[in-house]
Design an enzyme around this catalytic site. Structure first.
Site, mmCIF file in Angstrom:
data_model
loop_
_atom_site.group_PDB
_atom_site.id
_atom_site.type_symbol
_atom_site.label_atom_id
_atom_site.label_comp_id
_atom_site.label_asym_id
_atom_site.label_seq_id
_atom_site.Cartn_x
_atom_site.Cartn_y
_atom_site.Cartn_z
ATOM 1 N N HIS A 82 -10.669 21.256 -12.626
ATOM 2 C CA HIS A 82 -10.729 21.224 -11.159
ATOM 3 C C HIS A 82 -11.777 22.212 -10.669
ATOM 4 C CE1 HIS A 82 -9.324 20.906 -7.032
ATOM 5 N NE2 HIS A 82 -9.480 22.218 -6.966
ATOM 6 N N ASP A 161 1.746 20.685 1.023
ATOM 7 C CA ASP A 161 0.406 21.288 1.102
ATOM 8 C C ASP A 161 -0.432 20.565 2.152
ATOM 9 O OD1 ASP A 161 -1.939 22.888 0.216
ATOM 10 O OD2 ASP A 161 -2.677 20.898 -0.290
ATOM 11 N N ARG A 168 -3.048 25.377 8.709
ATOM 12 C CA ARG A 168 -3.912 26.538 8.419
ATOM 13 C C ARG A 168 -5.298 26.324 9.005
ATOM 14 N NH1 ARG A 168 -4.003 26.352 2.372
ATOM 15 N NH2 ARG A 168 -5.453 28.075 2.511
ATOM 16 N N SER A 183 -2.198 26.434 -2.679
ATOM 17 C CA SER A 183 -2.584 25.094 -2.229
ATOM 18 C C SER A 183 -3.258 24.317 -3.363
ATOM 19 C CB SER A 183 -3.534 25.244 -1.032
ATOM 20 O OG SER A 183 -4.195 24.046 -0.750
ATOM 21 N N LYS A 187 -1.290 21.144 -6.212
ATOM 22 C CA LYS A 187 -1.775 19.787 -6.497
ATOM 23 C C LYS A 187 -2.062 19.603 -7.989
ATOM 24 C CE LYS A 187 -4.508 20.585 -3.074
ATOM 25 N NZ LYS A 187 -5.212 20.792 -1.817
HETATM 26 N N1 URA Z 1 -8.883 23.679 -1.377
HETATM 27 C C1 URA Z 1 -7.565 23.384 -1.285
HETATM 28 O O1 URA Z 1 -7.102 22.383 -1.812
HETATM 29 N N2 URA Z 1 -6.776 24.268 -0.617
HETATM 30 C C2 URA Z 1 -7.238 25.390 -0.025
HETATM 31 O O2 URA Z 1 -6.471 26.120 0.551
HETATM 32 C C3 URA Z 1 -8.616 25.666 -0.136
HETATM 33 C C4 URA Z 1 -9.425 24.778 -0.823
#
Ligand code: URA
Length: 436
Positions: A82, A161, A168, A183, A187
């Site tokens: 990632h 999220d 946010r 966050s 995932k």
């Molecule tokens: N990418 C994400 O998936 N979450 C964040 O908080 C910042 C970048």
């Protein structure tokens, strides 16, 4: 338990328990906790932070708020990679087939372009017919059959999220380390792979502008991944200039195909070998990094990685002839050159601006609904450290729309700095977090 008390507790810098964090994530996801209370809580986190244990609780609560992909039917340890988001980052297209051709299952979940950064799915959709909308069963069966499959992120993955990120975004609470780490990792954990290799970008085109901030984020994410029982590594890489020479979907795919044929720019090659080596190490395919590097280089030399890429494109509905004959890809209707106006050295590339210039050419989305011009983008001939004379071409720009070409060129012009003092090329890999 009351949300009011949890806000008060965090405001005073106290540590929340796992139960308390799960209460607030569940409450916010199901609508029981209103936006204003969650906003106050997030702001308290921005001032007081969360420790490692709290961040892990937050990550797990968000990951478990939706579907957790079960990859146990896949034979062997699976690896995922990632990136925190960059410009010109086509590494997944190259290292996925490299690693898979060595027998390691790559079960990858990818996203689309976001803001000034590109996304793997948009790039892959340059192949006519290619789709990431395959069922979980098909995903698992493809990985078992040929070791590589990529699916898109579904709405069922980490819905907490999704909701929190949107909040946010509008309450100035995005840039807090534990919130970002939770966050991203929620995932990744929900996507199910045993080994996670993170590419944390640092620089003008990245979320984290300095090496120190990127390193802190990397450390925290590695702790979360390892704490959740997944073998996790992070590579910190430079994003003070685009990765490779091409930015834009078809242009990047062509650069990736060139790399699979042994013609990768130095930084692309270094990024792919480094990230892929940790995928091989984490899954136990090799015991030492030099062995990984040798195998990975061979996968390119023998054509095994290129053939794996073609097999993967075909299995997900794409026309694999484009892998072997990239001239089949359409070309942009319009193109122009950006030329150096003075003699000197390319000393700075404002990389977020480069990404935005590509977006303005049509290569990215202005809104979620925008259609991408897959032919649009930029191919650089000079990067940081290059000596230039007035009139030399710095980059070629491409677009399907003459107006967008003009706007994108003006934007790119403002992103490139030429100075008279010589400047050294930038190193690409800045550090590694390996706690195994
Ligand atoms: N990418 C994400 O998936 N979450 C964040 O908080 C910042 C970048």
């Amino acid at each position: 338990m009351r949300m009011y008390d949890l806000i008060m507790k965090k405001k005073h810098g106290l540590v929340l328990s796992d139960e308390e964090i799960r209460f607030l994530v569940a409450g916010y996801t199901n609508g029981g906790i209103p936006d204003y209370q969650m906003s106050a809580f997030l702001m308290a986190v921005c001032f007081c932070g969360m420790d490692e244990k709290e961040t892990l609780s937050l990550t797990m609560a968000m990951a478990e708020s939706g579907e957790m992909l079960d990859l146990s039917a896949i034979h062997g340890k699976t690896a995922d990679k990632h990136s925190t988001g960059g410009v010109g980052d086509k590494t997944s297209l190259i290292l996925g087939p490299m690693v898979a051709s060595l027998g390691v299952p790559v079960a990858k979940m990818s996203g689309r372009g976001l803001g000034h950064t590109g996304g793997t799915i948009d790039k892959l959709e340059s192949f006519p017919g290619f789709s990431v909308s395959i069922s979980n069963e098909q995903f698992i069966s493809n990985v078992n059959r040929m070791k590589l499959a990529i699916i898109g992120q579904t709405a069922e993955l980490a819905p907490a999220d999704k909701k929190l990120y949107a909040l946010r975004d509008v309450t100035a609470t995005v840039d807090e380390l534990s919130l970002i780490a939770a966050s991203i990792m929620s995932k990744k954990l929900a996507a199910g792979s045993d080994v996670i290799v993170l590419d944390v970008k640092a620089g003008s085109g990245a979320f984290m502008k300095t090496y120190e901030d990127a390193r802190r984020l990397a450390e925290r994410m590695v702790d979360i991944g390892n704490g959740a029982g997944r073998k996790t590594y992070a590579v910190i890489s430079d994003m003070n200039q685009p990765l490779g020479l091409a930015v834009g979907n078809i242009l990047e795919v062509k650069e990736a195909i060139g790399a699979l044929n042994g013609r990768a720019p130095e930084d692309v090659s270094e990024a792919c070998i480094t990230l892929a080596s940790y995928m091989l190490l984490g899954t136990g395919r090799v015991r030492e990094l030099p062995e990984a590097e040798e195998l990975l280089r061979k996968s390119i030399e023998t054509g095994a990685a290129l053939n794996k890429f073609a097999e993967f494109i075909k299995a997900q509905g794409g026309d694999e002839r484009y892998v072997y004959e990239p001239d089949r890809f359409p070309e942009a209707a319009h193109c122009c050159e950006l030329k150096a106006e003075t003699d000197g050295y390319v000393s700075e590339m404002l990389t977020e601006e480069v990404g935005l210039a590509s977006l303005m050419l049509g290569g990215g989305r202005e809104t979620k609904e925008s259609e991408i011009d897959l032919t649009a983008g930029i191919v650089f001939q000079k990067k940081i450290g290059a000596k230039v004379s007035a009139g030399d071409t710095i980059a070629m720009l491409y677009s399907g729309d003459a107006g967008k070409l003009k706007a994108g060129t003006a934007r790119l012009k403002g992103a490139i700095r030429i100075r008279t003092e010589a400047c050294a090329p930038l190193p690409h890999i800045l550090g590694v977090v390996d706690k195994s």
